[in-house]
Design a protein around this motif. Structure first.
Motif, short mmCIF file in Angstrom:
data_model
loop_
_atom_site.label_atom_id
_atom_site.label_comp_id
_atom_site.label_asym_id
_atom_site.label_seq_id
_atom_site.Cartn_x
_atom_site.Cartn_y
_atom_site.Cartn_z
N ILE A 125 0.83 -1.20 0.00
CA ILE A 125 0.00 0.00 0.00
C ILE A 125 0.87 1.26 0.00
CG2 ILE A 125 -1.55 1.36 1.46
CD1 ILE A 125 -3.01 -1.16 2.17
N GLN A 126 1.93 1.25 0.82
CA GLN A 126 2.80 2.43 0.88
C GLN A 126 3.56 2.62 -0.43
OE1 GLN A 126 5.25 2.61 4.32
NE2 GLN A 126 6.16 4.57 3.78
N LEU A 127 3.99 1.54 -1.06
CA LEU A 127 4.70 1.66 -2.34
C LEU A 127 3.79 2.24 -3.42
CD1 LEU A 127 6.68 -1.71 -2.36
CD2 LEU A 127 7.66 0.59 -2.26
N ILE A 128 2.56 1.73 -3.52
CA ILE A 128 1.65 2.22 -4.55
C ILE A 128 1.22 3.66 -4.26
CG2 ILE A 128 -0.61 1.85 -5.61
CD1 ILE A 128 -0.23 -1.10 -5.27
N ALA A 129 1.02 4.01 -2.99
CA ALA A 129 0.67 5.38 -2.64
C ALA A 129 1.80 6.34 -2.99
CB ALA A 129 0.34 5.47 -1.16
N THR A 158 -3.16 11.04 -15.55
CA THR A 158 -4.02 9.90 -15.88
C THR A 158 -3.50 8.62 -15.24
OG1 THR A 158 -4.54 10.95 -17.99
CG2 THR A 158 -5.09 8.62 -17.76
N VAL A 159 -2.21 8.39 -15.37
CA VAL A 159 -1.61 7.21 -14.76
C VAL A 159 -1.73 7.27 -13.23
CG1 VAL A 159 0.49 5.84 -14.55
CG2 VAL A 159 -0.04 6.98 -16.70
N ALA A 160 -1.62 8.49 -12.68
CA ALA A 160 -1.75 8.64 -11.24
C ALA A 160 -3.16 8.29 -10.77
CB ALA A 160 -1.39 10.06 -10.83
N VAL A 161 -4.18 8.67 -11.55
CA VAL A 161 -5.56 8.32 -11.20
C VAL A 161 -5.76 6.82 -11.25
CG1 VAL A 161 -7.95 8.53 -11.93
CG2 VAL A 161 -6.49 10.55 -11.90
N LEU A 162 -5.20 6.17 -12.27
CA LEU A 162 -5.30 4.71 -12.36
C LEU A 162 -4.57 4.05 -11.19
CD1 LEU A 162 -4.72 4.16 -16.19
CD2 LEU A 162 -6.89 4.09 -14.94
N THR A 163 -3.43 4.59 -10.81
CA THR A 163 -2.69 4.05 -9.67
C THR A 163 -3.48 4.23 -8.38
OG1 THR A 163 -0.64 4.66 -10.80
CG2 THR A 163 -0.48 4.08 -8.48
N ALA A 164 -4.16 5.39 -8.25
CA ALA A 164 -4.98 5.61 -7.06
C ALA A 164 -6.16 4.64 -7.01
CB ALA A 164 -5.48 7.05 -7.04
N THR A 165 -6.71 4.31 -8.19
CA THR A 165 -7.79 3.32 -8.24
C THR A 165 -7.30 1.95 -7.79
OG1 THR A 165 -8.76 4.54 -10.09
CG2 THR A 165 -9.54 2.29 -9.71
N VAL A 166 -6.11 1.58 -8.25
CA VAL A 166 -5.51 0.31 -7.81
C VAL A 166 -5.25 0.34 -6.31
CG1 VAL A 166 -3.48 -1.17 -8.03
CG2 VAL A 166 -4.50 -0.14 -10.06
N LEU A 167 -4.84 1.50 -5.81
CA LEU A 167 -4.60 1.64 -4.37
C LEU A 167 -5.89 1.47 -3.57
CD1 LEU A 167 -2.71 2.37 -2.03
CD2 LEU A 167 -3.21 4.78 -2.49
N PHE A 168 -6.99 2.02 -4.07
CA PHE A 168 -8.27 1.86 -3.39
C PHE A 168 -8.70 0.39 -3.35
CE2 PHE A 168 -12.93 1.62 -3.76
CZ PHE A 168 -13.29 2.16 -2.54
N LEU A 217 -9.14 -2.20 -0.06
CA LEU A 217 -10.27 -3.10 0.22
C LEU A 217 -9.79 -4.54 0.41
CD1 LEU A 217 -12.98 -1.79 -2.29
CD2 LEU A 217 -12.72 -1.26 0.14
N LEU A 218 -8.83 -4.95 -0.41
CA LEU A 218 -8.28 -6.29 -0.27
C LEU A 218 -7.56 -6.45 1.07
CD1 LEU A 218 -7.60 -9.08 -1.48
CD2 LEU A 218 -5.57 -8.02 -2.52
N GLU A 219 -6.88 -5.40 1.49
CA GLU A 219 -6.15 -5.48 2.75
C GLU A 219 -7.12 -5.53 3.94
OE1 GLU A 219 -2.68 -5.89 4.93
OE2 GLU A 219 -3.12 -6.02 2.79
#
Length: 227
Positions: free
Chosen positions: A172-176, A188-198, A202-204
């Motif tokens: 989570i910290q790496l992706i954030a 755009t890539v940052a928004v996609l990365t934030a979506t993956v982080l969200f 939830l998985l965590e």
């Protein structure tokens, strides 16, 4: 930068007070105690329903002799679940990422199940070290292997809980960090990365609940072999 990722797993102190002690005590303050009234509020009713259902599910495969552990197992489940979930909040510390704490919970409880088995049914407890129908030349080897597997159980309990939570928090910290770095350069890539982080968050949350349940479930299975 590499060391800063692992700073979140260090036990912090504030004014000389180790915050791990505060984190261990804090979950018990969150849960309301049932009152003597005939009717309780919705929160206490939901809490009591969850505890009753989980206790029934957990004690279903156990013999009546293992039902004495109901209070210990249920308290441990709520305790681990609270610590894991509270550790997902920002600016918090997760005590269950410390191997010393997890081993301090796993070793005494595992040892208690072994001692109960040796005291109540020593023949059956020692019989687990040698499967029935084993060829004579393999008996010494299997006894050594089963003894090693018996002593590895508490280590597996503690390492499993520590590794899963540590890996999730670190990811989570790496992706954030990647999302914040990419925001000014590639929004755009940052928004996609934030979506993956969200989604990862939830998985965590699910991992935090599942790992608490698995810890208590494996402990109940060890108890089942010795009662």
């Amino acid at each position: 930068m590499t060391l800063s990722f692992f700073d979140q797993f260090m036990s912090p102190t504030y004014l000389g007070v180790p915050l791990i002690a505060v984190a261990l005590v804090f979950p018990w303050v969150l849960y309301p105690s049932p009152s003597d009234r005939w009717l309780n509020n919705r929160l206490i009713t939901l809490q009591s329903w969850f505890i009753n259902r989980f206790t029934q599910q957990l004690l279903l495969p156990l013999n009546p002799g293992g039902h004495k552990w109901a209070l210990i197992l249920m308290s441990l489940m709520i305790f681990l679940l609270s610590l894991n979930m509270l550790g997902l909040l920002p600016y918090t510390f997760t005590p269950t990422t410390q191997l010393s704490l997890n081993m301090g919970l796993a070793v005494p409880l595992w040892l208690a199940t072994v001692i109960i088995g040796l005291r109540n049914q020593p023949t059956a407890a020692l019989g687990h070290l040698l499967p029935e129908g084993t060829p004579v030349p393999l008996i010494p080897v299997l006894i050594i292997i089963e003894t090693i597997s018996l002593f590895i159980r508490p280590l597996a309990l503690g390492v499993r809980l520590t590794a899963n939570l540590t890996a999730g928090h670190l990811l989570i910290q790496l992706i954030a960090t990647a999302a914040f770095v990419l925001l000014p350069m590639m929004p755009t890539v940052a928004v996609l990365t934030a979506t993956v982080l969200f989604l990862l968050t939830l998985l965590e949350v699910a991992v935090a609940m599942i790992q608490a349940y698995v810890f208590v479930l494996l402990l109940s299975l060890y108890l089942q072999e010795n009662v």
